[in-house]
Design an enzyme around this catalytic site. Structure first.
Site, PDB file in Angstrom:
ATOM      1  N   LYS A  22      -4.826  -0.005   1.604  1.00  0.00           N
ATOM      2  CA  LYS A  22      -3.359  -0.013   1.712  1.00  0.00           C
ATOM      3  C   LYS A  22      -2.881   1.149   2.579  1.00  0.00           C
ATOM      4  CE  LYS A  22      -0.665   1.867  -1.651  1.00  0.00           C
ATOM      5  NZ  LYS A  22       0.299   2.822  -1.067  1.00  0.00           N
ATOM      6  N   ASN A  23      -3.400   2.341   2.294  1.00  0.00           N
ATOM      7  CA  ASN A  23      -2.868   3.521   2.980  1.00  0.00           C
ATOM      8  C   ASN A  23      -3.329   3.626   4.433  1.00  0.00           C
ATOM      9  OD1 ASN A  23      -1.490   4.161   0.714  1.00  0.00           O
ATOM     10  ND2 ASN A  23      -2.748   5.923   0.139  1.00  0.00           N
ATOM     11  N   CYS A 116      10.833   9.963  -6.290  1.00  0.00           N
ATOM     12  CA  CYS A 116       9.765   9.037  -6.619  1.00  0.00           C
ATOM     13  C   CYS A 116       9.128   9.518  -7.912  1.00  0.00           C
ATOM     14  CB  CYS A 116       8.859   8.982  -5.410  1.00  0.00           C
ATOM     15  SG  CYS A 116       7.142   9.015  -5.621  1.00  0.00           S
ATOM     16  N   ARG A 121       9.172  14.429  -2.959  1.00  0.00           N
ATOM     17  CA  ARG A 121       8.276  14.208  -1.812  1.00  0.00           C
ATOM     18  C   ARG A 121       9.089  14.359  -0.534  1.00  0.00           C
ATOM     19  NH1 ARG A 121       4.810   8.903  -3.059  1.00  0.00           N
ATOM     20  NH2 ARG A 121       3.568   9.623  -1.307  1.00  0.00           N
ATOM     21  N   ASP A 307      -4.803  10.560  -5.617  1.00  0.00           N
ATOM     22  CA  ASP A 307      -4.652   9.149  -5.975  1.00  0.00           C
ATOM     23  C   ASP A 307      -5.725   8.659  -6.954  1.00  0.00           C
ATOM     24  OD1 ASP A 307      -2.386   8.961  -4.459  1.00  0.00           O
ATOM     25  OD2 ASP A 307      -3.289   7.843  -2.814  1.00  0.00           O
ATOM     26  N   ARG A 399       1.831  -3.235  -6.205  1.00  0.00           N
ATOM     27  CA  ARG A 399       2.127  -2.563  -4.937  1.00  0.00           C
ATOM     28  C   ARG A 399       0.838  -2.151  -4.230  1.00  0.00           C
ATOM     29  NH1 ARG A 399       4.889   2.593  -5.445  1.00  0.00           N
ATOM     30  NH2 ARG A 399       4.041   2.606  -3.366  1.00  0.00           N
TER      31      ARG A 399
HETATM   32  C1  UD1 Z   1      -0.126   9.794   1.237  1.00  0.00           C
HETATM   33  C2  UD1 Z   1      -0.533   8.570   0.455  1.00  0.00           C
HETATM   34  C3  UD1 Z   1      -0.434   8.827  -1.037  1.00  0.00           C
HETATM   35  C4  UD1 Z   1      -1.225  10.066  -1.412  1.00  0.00           C
HETATM   36  C5  UD1 Z   1      -0.835  11.251  -0.540  1.00  0.00           C
HETATM   37  C6  UD1 Z   1      -1.707  12.465  -0.766  1.00  0.00           C
HETATM   38  C7  UD1 Z   1       0.137   6.771   1.931  1.00  0.00           C
HETATM   39  C8  UD1 Z   1       1.049   5.643   2.202  1.00  0.00           C
HETATM   40  N1  UD1 Z   1       0.354   7.470   0.824  1.00  0.00           N
HETATM   41  O1  UD1 Z   1       1.242  10.056   0.940  1.00  0.00           O
HETATM   42  O2  UD1 Z   1      -0.968   7.677  -1.702  1.00  0.00           O
HETATM   43  O3  UD1 Z   1      -0.978  10.383  -2.762  1.00  0.00           O
HETATM   44  O4  UD1 Z   1      -0.958  10.894   0.857  1.00  0.00           O
HETATM   45  O5  UD1 Z   1      -3.035  12.166  -0.538  1.00  0.00           O
HETATM   46  O6  UD1 Z   1      -0.809   7.017   2.660  1.00  0.00           O
HETATM   47  N2  UD1 Z   1       4.799  17.367   1.823  1.00  0.00           N
HETATM   48  C9  UD1 Z   1       5.785  18.260   2.182  1.00  0.00           C
HETATM   49  N3  UD1 Z   1       6.572  17.961   3.263  1.00  0.00           N
HETATM   50  C10 UD1 Z   1       6.386  16.826   4.006  1.00  0.00           C
HETATM   51  C11 UD1 Z   1       5.358  15.920   3.634  1.00  0.00           C
HETATM   52  C12 UD1 Z   1       4.587  16.216   2.534  1.00  0.00           C
HETATM   53  O7  UD1 Z   1       5.966  19.292   1.544  1.00  0.00           O
HETATM   54  O8  UD1 Z   1       7.117  16.625   4.980  1.00  0.00           O
HETATM   55  C13 UD1 Z   1       3.946  17.657   0.654  1.00  0.00           C
HETATM   56  C14 UD1 Z   1       4.020  16.575  -0.406  1.00  0.00           C
HETATM   57  O9  UD1 Z   1       5.128  16.766  -1.266  1.00  0.00           O
HETATM   58  C15 UD1 Z   1       2.694  16.753  -1.107  1.00  0.00           C
HETATM   59  C16 UD1 Z   1       1.762  17.138   0.041  1.00  0.00           C
HETATM   60  O10 UD1 Z   1       2.603  17.630   1.066  1.00  0.00           O
HETATM   61  O11 UD1 Z   1       2.751  17.818  -2.017  1.00  0.00           O
HETATM   62  C17 UD1 Z   1       0.919  15.998   0.571  1.00  0.00           C
HETATM   63  O12 UD1 Z   1       1.740  14.890   0.875  1.00  0.00           O
HETATM   64  P1  UD1 Z   1       1.376  13.835   2.014  1.00  0.00           P
HETATM   65  O13 UD1 Z   1      -0.051  14.018   2.399  1.00  0.00           O
HETATM   66  O14 UD1 Z   1       2.397  13.905   3.087  1.00  0.00           O
HETATM   67  O15 UD1 Z   1       1.551  12.463   1.249  1.00  0.00           O
HETATM   68  P2  UD1 Z   1       2.061  11.084   1.836  1.00  0.00           P
HETATM   69  O16 UD1 Z   1       1.630  10.935   3.257  1.00  0.00           O
HETATM   70  O17 UD1 Z   1       3.491  10.878   1.486  1.00  0.00           O
END
Ligand code: UD1
Length: 426
Positions: A22-23, A116, A121, A307, A399
């Protein structure tokens, strides 16, 4: 809303196939927007999130067709510069469209994703990256409004307090691949899903170096060609099946699972008393002895994946001793704890960590799914529990897991989906 009912206590034995990731598939569908043509993805799982992403792309003018695991994205009419709240609120990954919108349309108005269940996030790192490329960004009325008319290559570090960000790395990488000049992303995420996006963009004619490392160098190109590409197997779904085997004292081969994407999990499963066999076409897990207490700390890849935290915790609930589960990515991601306790688990919460004291048995109970992986943890717990577990709000599981009930039934679980009657809630 549908429910899943599980009669626990059956050993899972046999073979189950892993679906596409999915990701990986979600951003790869968005990568399709980077080429002015028709791109095809193979091995895409049939999931609600994939359908939601198709809707998001269509709202931008693209045409998306899905059949038998093939998704085609026709981006020739990709021209709409607004992704409305109604679309983005359904799924955070919708913000991936910002990158291609800026790169190809030079303008974007995309709703900010809301809160969420796993905690706050933010997308500040995504926006920081676009600004480093010269985009002008403002926030107005819950929307990100971005102007990319003067974008050119730039240097940036995309690390937040919890380390690298998968989403920000992919989003900025997509924009930079079509932005003139040289971009350097430091603190880039190294998850296999990121490396796959890099590979896909390079096969489309992009020039990205450093996949698998924390620094990505991107030389912007003028155009990218459409592509046919296969999505990698889902390492989280595969890991969930391996843990389902482990918690039931079973013996299951997950066909198609890639051990090289799952090292942190497999190491911890071995520590927890499981036998792991890496085969040419999959991974097999079995457990005959006790579950041993095993502490985990989630971290960005190649660390233990956040995850998989909830599902691993379900196994630890039955360990012969005490384990500490520490969340290093989403410090509030513990909503499954209260539900596991309703099934008899002994868990004490601290700040960003849970102390799991193993109990001899879990007992079935009605429980509520509240986010995707938390729901998977409840399924795993239900498989081992004495008696019946009924999981409500199954749409969270749907999902991210393709036909999870059918797949588990195929390896011996007594599991059934009860379709909701019209008007029924819960
Ligand atoms: C992706 C995955 C999700 C997984 C996560 C971490 C998808 C669709 N989803 O989510 O299943 O749990 O990686 O492995 O691929 N952060 C910030 N600022 C930002 C972006 C992120 O502070 O602009 C923080 C987040 O709150 C979190 C950390 O960085 O603490 C990692 O998040 P991130 O790797 O960005 O997760 P996603 O890409 O949203």
């Amino acid at each position: 809303m549908d429910r899943i009912r599980i009669e626990g206590g059956r050993r899972l034995v046999g073979e189950v196939s892993v679906s596409g990731s999915k990701n990986a598939a979600l951003p790869q569908m968005v990568v399709g927007l980077l080429a002015n043509g028709v791109s095809t993805l193979r091995n895409v799982p049939d999931l609600r999130d994939v359908q939601t992403m198709a809707g998001v792309l269509e709202s931008l003018g693209a045409s998306v067709a899905m059949q038998d695991g093939r998704v085609t994205v026709d981006a020739r009419n990709f021209s709409n510069t607004e992704a409305p709240y109604d679309m983005v609120r359904k799924m955070r990954a919708s913000v991936y469209v910002l990158g291609p919108m800026l790169a190809r349309l030079k303008r974007a108005k995309v709703s900010l994703p809301g809160g969420c269940a796993i905690g706050p996030r933010p997308i500040d790192l995504h926006l920081r990256g676009f600004e480093a490329l010269g985009a002008t960004i403002s926030i107005d009325g819950g929307y990100v409004i971005a102007d990319g008319a003067n974008m050119k290559g730039g240097e940036m570090t995309l690390e937040g307090p919890q380390g690298s960000s998968v989403g920000a790395t992919i989003n900025v990488l997509m924009a930079a691949s079509l932005t003139p000049g040289r971009t350097i992303i430091r603190g880039a995420a190294k998850e296999p899903e990121v490396s796959e996006v890099v590979r896909m963009i390079n096969l489309m004619g992009g020039r990205v170096n450093g996949s698998d490392s924390t620094t990505l160098e991107i030389e912007g190109v003028e155009t990218l060609k459409p592509i046919v590409y296969s999505t990698i197997p889902d390492r989280i779904e595969a890991g969930t099946f391996l843990l389902a085997a482990a918690i039931t004292g079973g013996d299951v081969m997950v066909r198609g699972a890639r051990a090289d994407h799952m090292n942190a999990l497999l190491d911890k499963m071995i520590q927890a008393g499981c036998e792991i066999e890496v085969l040419p076409d999959g991974v097999r897990a079995r457990r005959a002895g006790k579950v041993l207490p095993t502490s985990i700390r989630t971290l960005p890849y190649p660390g233990f994946p956040t995850d998989m935290q909830a599902q691993f915790m379900a196994l630890l609930c039955l360990a012969d001793g005490e384990s500490i589960v520490t969340e290093g990515v989403y410090s509030e991601r513990f909503i499954h704890v209260a539900e596991l306790m309703r099934m008899g688990a002994n868990i004490e919460m601290g700040r960003g960590e849970a102390r799991v004291r193993g109990v001899p048995r879990l007992t079935g109970a009605p429980v509520m799914a509240s986010d995707l992986r938390a729901s998977a943890a409840l399924v795993i717990a239900g498989l081992a529990a004495e008696g019946a577990t009924e999981i409500l709000r199954v749409y969270h599981i749907d999902r991210g897991y393709e036909r999870i009930d059918e797949k588990l039934a195929g390896i011996g679980a007594v599991i059934a989906r009860e379709r909701a009657l019209p008007g029924q809630t819960g």
